[in-house]
Design a protein around this motif. Structure first.
Motif, PDB file in Angstrom:
ATOM      1  N   LEU A   5      41.825  60.773  28.673  1.00  0.00           N
ATOM      2  CA  LEU A   5      41.129  60.140  29.791  1.00  0.00           C
ATOM      3  C   LEU A   5      42.152  59.629  30.798  1.00  0.00           C
ATOM      4  CD1 LEU A   5      38.559  58.023  27.745  1.00  0.00           C
ATOM      5  CD2 LEU A   5      38.018  60.013  29.163  1.00  0.00           C
ATOM      6  N   GLN A   6      41.858  59.838  32.048  1.00  0.00           N
ATOM      7  CA  GLN A   6      42.716  59.332  33.114  1.00  0.00           C
ATOM      8  C   GLN A   6      42.063  58.075  33.691  1.00  0.00           C
ATOM      9  OE1 GLN A   6      45.779  60.747  34.089  1.00  0.00           O
ATOM     10  NE2 GLN A   6      45.435  61.950  32.227  1.00  0.00           N
ATOM     11  N   ILE A   7      42.741  56.946  33.516  1.00  0.00           N
ATOM     12  CA  ILE A   7      42.202  55.661  33.949  1.00  0.00           C
ATOM     13  C   ILE A   7      43.196  55.014  34.902  1.00  0.00           C
ATOM     14  CG2 ILE A   7      41.423  53.374  33.228  1.00  0.00           C
ATOM     15  CD1 ILE A   7      40.700  54.581  30.517  1.00  0.00           C
ATOM     16  N   GLY A   8      42.710  54.602  36.061  1.00  0.00           N
ATOM     17  CA  GLY A   8      43.582  53.982  37.048  1.00  0.00           C
ATOM     18  C   GLY A   8      43.098  52.611  37.453  1.00  0.00           C
ATOM     19  N   LEU A   9      44.017  51.654  37.487  1.00  0.00           N
ATOM     20  CA  LEU A   9      43.716  50.299  37.956  1.00  0.00           C
ATOM     21  C   LEU A   9      44.522  50.036  39.220  1.00  0.00           C
ATOM     22  CD1 LEU A   9      44.159  49.960  34.506  1.00  0.00           C
ATOM     23  CD2 LEU A   9      42.812  47.961  35.141  1.00  0.00           C
ATOM     24  N   LEU A  10      43.838  49.632  40.264  1.00  0.00           N
ATOM     25  CA  LEU A  10      44.505  49.295  41.508  1.00  0.00           C
ATOM     26  C   LEU A  10      45.252  47.973  41.343  1.00  0.00           C
ATOM     27  CD1 LEU A  10      44.612  50.385  44.484  1.00  0.00           C
ATOM     28  CD2 LEU A  10      42.841  48.687  45.002  1.00  0.00           C
ATOM     29  N   VAL A  11      46.489  47.942  41.824  1.00  0.00           N
ATOM     30  CA  VAL A  11      47.225  46.673  41.903  1.00  0.00           C
ATOM     31  C   VAL A  11      47.605  46.452  43.364  1.00  0.00           C
ATOM     32  CG1 VAL A  11      48.053  46.803  39.528  1.00  0.00           C
ATOM     33  CG2 VAL A  11      49.470  47.722  41.368  1.00  0.00           C
ATOM     34  N   PHE A  12      47.774  45.206  43.745  1.00  0.00           N
ATOM     35  CA  PHE A  12      48.003  44.884  45.152  1.00  0.00           C
ATOM     36  C   PHE A  12      48.511  43.448  45.250  1.00  0.00           C
ATOM     37  CE2 PHE A  12      43.595  44.484  43.838  1.00  0.00           C
ATOM     38  CZ  PHE A  12      43.308  43.140  44.101  1.00  0.00           C
ATOM     39  N   PRO A  13      49.158  43.101  46.365  1.00  0.00           N
ATOM     40  CA  PRO A  13      49.668  41.733  46.506  1.00  0.00           C
ATOM     41  C   PRO A  13      48.553  40.696  46.389  1.00  0.00           C
ATOM     42  CG  PRO A  13      50.632  43.170  48.164  1.00  0.00           C
ATOM     43  CD  PRO A  13      49.549  43.968  47.490  1.00  0.00           C
ATOM     44  N   ASN A  14      48.889  39.607  45.703  1.00  0.00           N
ATOM     45  CA  ASN A  14      47.976  38.469  45.518  1.00  0.00           C
ATOM     46  C   ASN A  14      46.760  38.843  44.673  1.00  0.00           C
ATOM     47  OD1 ASN A  14      47.648  35.712  45.827  1.00  0.00           O
ATOM     48  ND2 ASN A  14      46.490  35.886  47.727  1.00  0.00           N
ATOM     49  N   ILE A  15      46.956  39.763  43.766  1.00  0.00           N
ATOM     50  CA  ILE A  15      45.932  40.110  42.776  1.00  0.00           C
ATOM     51  C   ILE A  15      45.825  38.978  41.755  1.00  0.00           C
ATOM     52  CG2 ILE A  15      47.613  41.281  41.291  1.00  0.00           C
ATOM     53  CD1 ILE A  15      45.523  43.313  40.535  1.00  0.00           C
ATOM     54  N   THR A  16      44.639  38.739  41.231  1.00  0.00           N
ATOM     55  CA  THR A  16      44.500  37.848  40.078  1.00  0.00           C
ATOM     56  C   THR A  16      44.850  38.669  38.850  1.00  0.00           C
ATOM     57  OG1 THR A  16      42.851  36.409  41.102  1.00  0.00           O
ATOM     58  CG2 THR A  16      42.903  36.454  38.706  1.00  0.00           C
ATOM     59  N   GLN A  17      46.001  38.388  38.269  1.00  0.00           N
ATOM     60  CA  GLN A  17      46.539  39.308  37.262  1.00  0.00           C
ATOM     61  C   GLN A  17      45.620  39.487  36.058  1.00  0.00           C
ATOM     62  OE1 GLN A  17      47.807  38.545  34.057  1.00  0.00           O
ATOM     63  NE2 GLN A  17      47.497  36.331  34.155  1.00  0.00           N
ATOM     64  N   LEU A  18      44.900  38.444  35.661  1.00  0.00           N
ATOM     65  CA  LEU A  18      44.033  38.577  34.490  1.00  0.00           C
ATOM     66  C   LEU A  18      42.857  39.517  34.753  1.00  0.00           C
ATOM     67  CD1 LEU A  18      43.525  37.776  31.584  1.00  0.00           C
ATOM     68  CD2 LEU A  18      42.370  35.712  32.390  1.00  0.00           C
ATOM     69  N   ASP A  19      42.440  39.629  36.018  1.00  0.00           N
ATOM     70  CA  ASP A  19      41.412  40.614  36.360  1.00  0.00           C
ATOM     71  C   ASP A  19      41.856  42.020  35.977  1.00  0.00           C
ATOM     72  OD1 ASP A  19      39.980  38.581  37.549  1.00  0.00           O
ATOM     73  OD2 ASP A  19      40.164  39.328  39.589  1.00  0.00           O
ATOM     74  N   MET A  20      43.164  42.260  36.089  1.00  0.00           N
ATOM     75  CA  MET A  20      43.720  43.574  35.799  1.00  0.00           C
ATOM     76  C   MET A  20      44.222  43.683  34.368  1.00  0.00           C
ATOM     77  SD  MET A  20      46.671  45.522  35.440  1.00  0.00           S
ATOM     78  CE  MET A  20      47.998  44.522  36.105  1.00  0.00           C
ATOM     79  N   THR A  21      44.914  42.660  33.881  1.00  0.00           N
ATOM     80  CA  THR A  21      45.532  42.777  32.565  1.00  0.00           C
ATOM     81  C   THR A  21      44.510  42.725  31.435  1.00  0.00           C
ATOM     82  OG1 THR A  21      46.060  40.399  32.644  1.00  0.00           O
ATOM     83  CG2 THR A  21      47.794  41.944  33.272  1.00  0.00           C
ATOM     84  N   GLY A  22      43.348  42.110  31.678  1.00  0.00           N
ATOM     85  CA  GLY A  22      42.296  42.130  30.651  1.00  0.00           C
ATOM     86  C   GLY A  22      41.824  43.541  30.359  1.00  0.00           C
ATOM     87  N   PRO A  23      41.266  44.250  31.352  1.00  0.00           N
ATOM     88  CA  PRO A  23      40.859  45.631  31.088  1.00  0.00           C
ATOM     89  C   PRO A  23      42.035  46.543  30.770  1.00  0.00           C
ATOM     90  CG  PRO A  23      40.562  45.072  33.415  1.00  0.00           C
ATOM     91  CD  PRO A  23      40.850  43.799  32.687  1.00  0.00           C
ATOM     92  N   LEU A  24      43.204  46.263  31.353  1.00  0.00           N
ATOM     93  CA  LEU A  24      44.378  47.093  31.033  1.00  0.00           C
ATOM     94  C   LEU A  24      44.660  47.085  29.544  1.00  0.00           C
ATOM     95  CD1 LEU A  24      46.978  48.665  31.766  1.00  0.00           C
ATOM     96  CD2 LEU A  24      48.082  46.439  32.123  1.00  0.00           C
ATOM     97  N   GLN A  25      44.628  45.906  28.930  1.00  0.00           N
ATOM     98  CA  GLN A  25      44.903  45.820  27.495  1.00  0.00           C
ATOM     99  C   GLN A  25      43.885  46.618  26.684  1.00  0.00           C
ATOM    100  OE1 GLN A  25      47.722  43.869  26.192  1.00  0.00           O
ATOM    101  NE2 GLN A  25      47.241  45.436  24.680  1.00  0.00           N
TER     102      GLN A  25
END
Length: 227
Positions: A5-25
């Protein structure tokens, strides 16, 4: 052997990191997934904490994704008029199995025209922005409407990730990841929602965010006018 599966998460300046690192994990715990952190360049981006996040792939080099996920944070405000990002999301959404977001990432999806007529969740403080962009507000922690899956505020990212894995693979696969990360929440206080937080706590939070909220709604109105 099936392709991962190809899964992509957008990252960008001033991101709330837990919004991304939760699903990333969660996504990275699935053995048959390739997970990409996507931005315009590979330069590290500053989150809304001291943590810097290093993208692993540029938007230009990104392959067709099975899942695209847009996290939230105040950095999403600047994405509402960023045509490079919005066009990227539209292209990926054409063939993705699931178009997803966490927190205010749903506002970016909506600004790209990807939530028109869809129910969607977002952070409680940003719900009024969604109808301005053609979406229907859901107060669910994770909202599924066809192939759009959107999570509420910040910590809902883990729930979002597990829900996506269950939809894409199986409930057992999601439960196995849940056990691996020992996701068994028991918060010490019942203040995680405006519906349950003490009135004085809610008032403090509303006062803290009022200036940023006013700015966001102005940018959302401008985005709506461009649609």
């Amino acid at each position: 052997m099936p392709k991962p599966l190809q899964i992509g998460l957008l990252v960008f300046p001033n991101i709330t990191q837990l919004d991304m690192t939760g699903p990333l994990q969660v996504f990275a715990s699935h053995p048959d997934a390739e997970v990409h952190l996507l931005w315009k360049s590979l330069d590290p981006v500053q989150s809304d904490t001291p943590l810097f996040i290093t993208p692993t792939m540029t938007l230009a080099d990104c392959p067709p994704l099975d899942v695209i996920c847009v996290p939230g944070g105040y950095g999403t405000d600047d994405l509402l008029a960023d045509e490079e990002v919005l066009s990227f999301l539209r292209r990926q959404a054409e063939n993705a199995q699931y178009v997803t977001s966490v927190c205010t990432g749903s506002i970016v999806l909506a600004a790209a025209g990807l939530l028109k007529g869809y129910r969607a969740a977002t952070h409680w403080s940003a719900r009024e922005a969604l109808p301005m962009l053609g979406a229907i507000v859901s107060t669910e922690r994770v909202c599924i409407d066809r192939n759009r899956i959107t999570g509420g505020g910040v910590t809902a990212g883990i729930d979002l990730g597990l829900t996506v894995i269950a939809e894409l693979v199986s409930q057992q696969a999601a439960e196995t990841i849940q056990l691996r990360i020992e996701y068994n929440p028991a918060p010490p206080f019942d203040a995680g929602s405006p519906d349950t937080a003490p009135a004085e706590v809610l008032a403090i939070m509303q006062d803290r965010i009022k200036t940023a909220k006013k700015r966001r709604l102005k940018l959302v109105a401008e985005a709506a006018a461009r649609m």
